[in-house]
Motif scaffolding. Structure first.
Motif, PDB file in Angstrom:
ATOM      1  N   PRO A  29       0.812  -1.223   0.000  1.00 32.37           N
ATOM      2  CA  PRO A  29       0.000   0.000   0.000  1.00 32.37           C
ATOM      3  C   PRO A  29       0.843   1.271   0.000  1.00 32.37           C
ATOM      4  O   PRO A  29       0.349   2.349  -0.351  1.00 32.37           O
ATOM      5  CB  PRO A  29      -0.832  -0.116   1.276  1.00 32.37           C
ATOM      6  CG  PRO A  29      -0.063  -1.040   2.164  1.00 32.37           C
ATOM      7  CD  PRO A  29       0.643  -1.992   1.234  1.00 32.37           C
ATOM      8  N   GLN A  30       2.133   1.159   0.330  1.00 34.25           N
ATOM      9  CA  GLN A  30       3.027   2.319   0.351  1.00 34.25           C
ATOM     10  C   GLN A  30       3.257   2.894  -1.048  1.00 34.25           C
ATOM     11  O   GLN A  30       3.788   4.001  -1.178  1.00 34.25           O
ATOM     12  CB  GLN A  30       4.385   1.944   0.969  1.00 34.25           C
ATOM     13  CG  GLN A  30       4.301   1.411   2.374  1.00 34.25           C
ATOM     14  CD  GLN A  30       4.189  -0.115   2.431  1.00 34.25           C
ATOM     15  OE1 GLN A  30       3.676  -0.755   1.516  1.00 34.25           O
ATOM     16  NE2 GLN A  30       4.652  -0.688   3.527  1.00 34.25           N
ATOM     17  N   LEU A  31       2.844   2.180  -2.080  1.00 38.23           N
ATOM     18  CA  LEU A  31       2.985   2.722  -3.437  1.00 38.23           C
ATOM     19  C   LEU A  31       2.335   4.092  -3.545  1.00 38.23           C
ATOM     20  O   LEU A  31       2.827   4.963  -4.248  1.00 38.23           O
ATOM     21  CB  LEU A  31       2.345   1.772  -4.467  1.00 38.23           C
ATOM     22  CG  LEU A  31       3.042   0.443  -4.720  1.00 38.23           C
ATOM     23  CD1 LEU A  31       2.175  -0.438  -5.618  1.00 38.23           C
ATOM     24  CD2 LEU A  31       4.417   0.648  -5.325  1.00 38.23           C
ATOM     25  N   ARG A  32       1.239   4.291  -2.825  1.00 40.73           N
ATOM     26  CA  ARG A  32       0.521   5.570  -2.917  1.00 40.73           C
ATOM     27  C   ARG A  32       1.354   6.744  -2.395  1.00 40.73           C
ATOM     28  O   ARG A  32       1.032   7.896  -2.663  1.00 40.73           O
ATOM     29  CB  ARG A  32      -0.829   5.485  -2.219  1.00 40.73           C
ATOM     30  CG  ARG A  32      -0.766   5.281  -0.744  1.00 40.73           C
ATOM     31  CD  ARG A  32      -2.182   5.274  -0.132  1.00 40.73           C
ATOM     32  NE  ARG A  32      -2.181   4.526   1.105  1.00 40.73           N
ATOM     33  CZ  ARG A  32      -2.670   3.294   1.254  1.00 40.73           C
ATOM     34  NH1 ARG A  32      -3.230   2.677   0.256  1.00 40.73           N
ATOM     35  NH2 ARG A  32      -2.610   2.689   2.412  1.00 40.73           N
ATOM     36  N   ASN A  35       5.266   9.389  -5.866  1.00 42.11           N
ATOM     37  CA  ASN A  35       4.759  10.068  -7.065  1.00 42.11           C
ATOM     38  C   ASN A  35       5.450   9.580  -8.330  1.00 42.11           C
ATOM     39  O   ASN A  35       4.807   9.418  -9.370  1.00 42.11           O
ATOM     40  CB  ASN A  35       4.928  11.579  -6.936  1.00 42.11           C
ATOM     41  CG  ASN A  35       3.968  12.154  -5.925  1.00 42.11           C
ATOM     42  OD1 ASN A  35       2.812  11.758  -5.867  1.00 42.11           O
ATOM     43  ND2 ASN A  35       4.461  13.075  -5.107  1.00 42.11           N
ATOM     44  N   ALA A  36       6.759   9.386  -8.250  1.00 40.89           N
ATOM     45  CA  ALA A  36       7.529   8.893  -9.386  1.00 40.89           C
ATOM     46  C   ALA A  36       8.586   7.946  -8.845  1.00 40.89           C
ATOM     47  O   ALA A  36       9.358   8.311  -7.959  1.00 40.89           O
ATOM     48  CB  ALA A  36       8.181  10.035 -10.148  1.00 40.89           C
ATOM     49  N   GLY A  37       8.610   6.725  -9.368  1.00 47.79           N
ATOM     50  CA  GLY A  37       9.577   5.754  -8.876  1.00 47.79           C
ATOM     51  C   GLY A  37       9.507   4.447  -9.635  1.00 47.79           C
ATOM     52  O   GLY A  37       8.984   4.383 -10.749  1.00 47.79           O
ATOM     53  N   MET A  38      10.009   3.411  -8.989  1.00 54.39           N
ATOM     54  CA  MET A  38      10.062   2.080  -9.586  1.00 54.39           C
ATOM     55  C   MET A  38       9.639   1.036  -8.568  1.00 54.39           C
ATOM     56  O   MET A  38       9.847   1.215  -7.366  1.00 54.39           O
ATOM     57  CB  MET A  38      11.480   1.751 -10.064  1.00 54.39           C
ATOM     58  CG  MET A  38      11.987   2.598 -11.204  1.00 54.39           C
ATOM     59  SD  MET A  38      11.024   2.446 -12.722  1.00 54.39           S
ATOM     60  CE  MET A  38      11.275   0.737 -13.146  1.00 54.39           C
ATOM     61  N   CYS A  39       9.077  -0.036  -9.094  1.00 58.36           N
ATOM     62  CA  CYS A  39       8.711  -1.177  -8.264  1.00 58.36           C
ATOM     63  C   CYS A  39       9.293  -2.429  -8.910  1.00 58.36           C
ATOM     64  O   CYS A  39       9.057  -2.694 -10.088  1.00 58.36           O
ATOM     65  CB  CYS A  39       7.193  -1.302  -8.157  1.00 58.36           C
ATOM     66  SG  CYS A  39       6.647  -2.710  -7.152  1.00 58.36           S
ATOM     67  N   GLN A  40      10.058  -3.167  -8.131  1.00 60.24           N
ATOM     68  CA  GLN A  40      10.588  -4.444  -8.594  1.00 60.24           C
ATOM     69  C   GLN A  40       9.871  -5.557  -7.846  1.00 60.24           C
ATOM     70  O   GLN A  40       9.703  -5.490  -6.626  1.00 60.24           O
ATOM     71  CB  GLN A  40      12.089  -4.566  -8.334  1.00 60.24           C
ATOM     72  CG  GLN A  40      12.639  -5.912  -8.816  1.00 60.24           C
ATOM     73  CD  GLN A  40      14.005  -6.217  -8.273  1.00 60.24           C
ATOM     74  OE1 GLN A  40      14.272  -6.011  -7.095  1.00 60.24           O
ATOM     75  NE2 GLN A  40      14.879  -6.710  -9.134  1.00 60.24           N
ATOM     76  N   ASN A 108       2.290   8.698  -9.801  1.00 60.09           N
ATOM     77  CA  ASN A 108       1.171   9.218  -8.996  1.00 60.09           C
ATOM     78  C   ASN A 108       0.593   8.155  -8.061  1.00 60.09           C
ATOM     79  O   ASN A 108      -0.621   7.989  -7.944  1.00 60.09           O
ATOM     80  CB  ASN A 108       0.082   9.783  -9.901  1.00 60.09           C
ATOM     81  CG  ASN A 108       0.573  10.956 -10.718  1.00 60.09           C
ATOM     82  OD1 ASN A 108       1.379  11.762 -10.243  1.00 60.09           O
ATOM     83  ND2 ASN A 108       0.126  11.053 -11.954  1.00 60.09           N
ATOM     84  N   GLY A 109       1.494   7.398  -7.403  1.00 58.62           N
ATOM     85  CA  GLY A 109       1.069   6.441  -6.387  1.00 58.62           C
ATOM     86  C   GLY A 109       0.498   5.136  -6.904  1.00 58.62           C
ATOM     87  O   GLY A 109      -0.079   4.374  -6.132  1.00 58.62           O
ATOM     88  N   ALA A 137       9.929  -1.122  -3.619  1.00 55.82           N
ATOM     89  CA  ALA A 137       9.483   0.105  -4.306  1.00 55.82           C
ATOM     90  C   ALA A 137      10.300   1.275  -3.787  1.00 55.82           C
ATOM     91  O   ALA A 137      10.586   1.372  -2.590  1.00 55.82           O
ATOM     92  CB  ALA A 137       7.997   0.352  -4.062  1.00 55.82           C
ATOM     93  N   TRP A 138      10.682   2.154  -4.705  1.00 55.70           N
ATOM     94  CA  TRP A 138      11.440   3.336  -4.316  1.00 55.70           C
ATOM     95  C   TRP A 138      11.099   4.500  -5.216  1.00 55.70           C
ATOM     96  O   TRP A 138      10.634   4.304  -6.343  1.00 55.70           O
ATOM     97  CB  TRP A 138      12.936   3.045  -4.340  1.00 55.70           C
ATOM     98  CG  TRP A 138      13.491   2.719  -5.685  1.00 55.70           C
ATOM     99  CD1 TRP A 138      14.044   3.587  -6.585  1.00 55.70           C
ATOM    100  CD2 TRP A 138      13.546   1.434  -6.310  1.00 55.70           C
ATOM    101  NE1 TRP A 138      14.431   2.920  -7.727  1.00 55.70           N
ATOM    102  CE2 TRP A 138      14.138   1.590  -7.590  1.00 55.70           C
ATOM    103  CE3 TRP A 138      13.138   0.160  -5.921  1.00 55.70           C
ATOM    104  CZ2 TRP A 138      14.338   0.528  -8.458  1.00 55.70           C
ATOM    105  CZ3 TRP A 138      13.350  -0.899  -6.796  1.00 55.70           C
ATOM    106  CH2 TRP A 138      13.933  -0.718  -8.037  1.00 55.70           C
ATOM    107  N   GLY A 139      11.282   5.693  -4.682  1.00 55.06           N
ATOM    108  CA  GLY A 139      11.032   6.885  -5.470  1.00 55.06           C
ATOM    109  C   GLY A 139      10.737   8.094  -4.613  1.00 55.06           C
ATOM    110  O   GLY A 139      10.858   8.068  -3.397  1.00 55.06           O
ATOM    111  N   GLU A 140      10.302   9.155  -5.271  1.00 52.38           N
ATOM    112  CA  GLU A 140       9.996  10.438  -4.621  1.00 52.38           C
ATOM    113  C   GLU A 140       8.503  10.627  -4.495  1.00 52.38           C
ATOM    114  O   GLU A 140       7.745  10.182  -5.308  1.00 52.38           O
ATOM    115  CB  GLU A 140      10.586  11.585  -5.448  1.00 52.38           C
ATOM    116  CG  GLU A 140      12.086  11.506  -5.635  1.00 52.38           C
ATOM    117  CD  GLU A 140      12.867  11.772  -4.362  1.00 52.38           C
ATOM    118  OE1 GLU A 140      12.381  12.529  -3.504  1.00 52.38           O
ATOM    119  OE2 GLU A 140      13.961  11.212  -4.229  1.00 52.38           O
TER     120      GLU A 140
END
Length: 140
Positions: A29-32, A35-40, A108-109, A137-140
């Motif tokens: 749920p932390q994807l939200r 705003n801009a990042g990557m998920c492996q 955007n999450g 997942a990582w990003g800004e």
């Protein structure tokens, strides 16, 4: 930069190609918060794999299974690794062909998958059991 990681155990599934996008999203749920990042998504097994492909028509998944069974048949007399069953060495080969991880942009999450794209668990064993994946997942 934000960094999140979550282990997920997927329930055992029959041999075939299964859409797991919703399970991945629910486990992270932390994807939200990104705003801009990557998920492996990485699978911790050598006889199952991950892929991204069509998520609407189930015949695509059936055709994947048919193709890989023709391309990498069971009971090949040249296989040396055969003590775990006739589906084991073909499962390792199929997993190597498709790969152990997928990378999806986050925007955007949300996972920035295309309209007809989903994440597949590619189960190559007749009785593979539960499968473990690591989601990072990582990003800004």
């Amino acid at each position: 930069m934000k960094l999140y990681q979550q282990a997920l155990q997927l329930k055992a599934r029959r041999r075939g190609f299964h859409i797991i996008t919703t399970e991945i999203q629910q486990a992270m749920p932390q994807l939200r918060d990104i705003n801009a990042g990557m998920c492996q998504v990485f699978i911790q097994h050598t006889s199952a794999s991950l892929a991204i492909n069509e998520n609407a028509d189930p015949t695509v998944r059936a055709d994947f299974e048919m193709y890989f069974n023709k391309a990498v048949p069971e009971n090949d007399p040249d296989y040396m690794h055969d003590y775990e069953g006739s589906d084991d060495m073909p499962a390792h080969l199929k997993a190597a062909m498709l790969g152990a991880s997928v990378m999806i942009p986050i925007r955007n999450g949300r996972l920035a998958l295309g309209t007809w794209q989903g994440i597949y668990l590619c189960e190559h064993r007749n009785h593979g059991g539960n499968r473990n994946v690591m989601i990072t997942a990582w990003g800004e």
